[in-house]
Design a protein around this motif. Structure first.
Motif, PDB file in Angstrom:
ATOM      1  N   LYS A   8       0.641  -1.178   0.021  1.00 12.69           N
ATOM      2  CA  LYS A   8      -0.003   0.253  -0.496  1.00 12.69           C
ATOM      3  C   LYS A   8       0.929   0.995   0.089  1.00 12.69           C
ATOM      4  O   LYS A   8       0.410   2.016  -0.515  1.00 12.69           O
ATOM      5  CB  LYS A   8      -0.807  -0.062   0.788  1.00 12.69           C
ATOM      6  CG  LYS A   8      -1.810  -0.827   1.434  1.00 12.69           C
ATOM      7  CD  LYS A   8      -3.364  -1.566   1.760  1.00 12.69           C
ATOM      8  CE  LYS A   8      -3.820  -2.148   2.232  1.00 12.69           C
ATOM      9  NZ  LYS A   8      -3.512  -3.327   1.949  1.00 12.69           N
ATOM     10  N   GLY A   9       1.882   1.152   0.663  1.00 16.61           N
ATOM     11  CA  GLY A   9       2.436   2.477   0.990  1.00 16.61           C
ATOM     12  C   GLY A   9       2.019   3.857   1.434  1.00 16.61           C
ATOM     13  O   GLY A   9       0.573   3.572   2.259  1.00 16.61           O
ATOM     14  N   ASP A  10       2.656   5.434   1.116  1.00 12.58           N
ATOM     15  CA  ASP A  10       2.280   5.715   1.590  1.00 12.58           C
ATOM     16  C   ASP A  10       0.524   5.770   0.984  1.00 12.58           C
ATOM     17  O   ASP A  10      -0.402   6.617   1.714  1.00 12.58           O
ATOM     18  CB  ASP A  10       3.016   7.265   0.887  1.00 12.58           C
ATOM     19  CG  ASP A  10       3.945   7.397   1.117  1.00 12.58           C
ATOM     20  OD1 ASP A  10       4.415   6.910   2.364  1.00 12.58           O
ATOM     21  OD2 ASP A  10       4.779   8.514   1.239  1.00 12.58           O
ATOM     22  N   HIS A  11       0.126   5.766  -0.716  1.00 17.76           N
ATOM     23  CA  HIS A  11      -1.212   5.722  -1.147  1.00 17.76           C
ATOM     24  C   HIS A  11      -1.820   4.926  -1.588  1.00 17.76           C
ATOM     25  O   HIS A  11      -1.195   4.437  -2.528  1.00 17.76           O
ATOM     26  CB  HIS A  11      -0.958   6.811  -1.755  1.00 17.76           C
ATOM     27  CG  HIS A  11      -0.770   8.056  -1.774  1.00 17.76           C
ATOM     28  ND1 HIS A  11      -1.303   9.406  -0.731  1.00 17.76           N
ATOM     29  CD2 HIS A  11       0.662   9.388  -1.894  1.00 17.76           C
ATOM     30  CE1 HIS A  11      -0.622  10.437  -0.720  1.00 17.76           C
ATOM     31  NE2 HIS A  11      -0.077  10.171  -1.064  1.00 17.76           N
TER      32      HIS A  11
END
Length: 151
Positions: A105-108
């Motif tokens: 998912k990461g930051d967004h």
């Protein structure tokens, strides 16, 4: 026949050979190449939007505007029989949550688009939306057919 040999002489042979052949071209004609490339470009422009999802689904109609396509996009599809597909791969019942948990998912988180057949039970579509929500995807785009004009 004897007349042709006598009238042509030695020079008749070379004249016939020179007249029958075209002189070699010293430059490349790129017009056919450009024509072929333009045809291929048009073919790819027409077929590229059709390649985004391979599951045939009868989508409902809508007046909504189309969203921009995101590079990081996950497509969840549901066909008329209620089978669930992640991109083009069919999933077993209950497998969607496990597969989505492995998505980085990461930051967004990536954009999730849900394509559901119009003949499906509304409860079945909401179940899949619940699985998406439980996996951490809070923003889900519902895909429909293009904009429909009001009667």
């Amino acid at each position: 026949m004897a007349m042709n040999l006598a009238s042509g002489g030695g020079g008749g042979r070379s004249r016939r050979r020179g007249r029958g052949r075209a002189a070699p071209m010293s430059e490349i004609n790129i017009t056919p190449l450009v024509d072929v490339m333009l045809v291929l470009l048009i073919i790819f422009m027409v077929t590229a939007p059709m390649l985004t999802a391979g599951v045939p689904i009868d989508l409902p109609d809508s007046k909504a505007e189309a969203l921009k396509e995101d590079v990081r996009q996950i497509t969840v599809s549901m066909d008329g029989e209620g089978r669930v597909f992640l991109d083009d791969q069919e999933l077993a019942p209950g497998e969607l949550g496990d597969r989505l948990a492995n998505v980085p998912k990461g930051d967004h988180p990536p954009l999730v688009t849900l394509r559901a057949d119009r003949g499906l039970d509304y409860g079945r579509v909401v179940e899949v939306m619940g699985e998406l929500n439980a996996a951490g995807f809070k923003s889900i785009s519902l895909v429909t057919n293009g904009s429909v004009q009001a009667p």
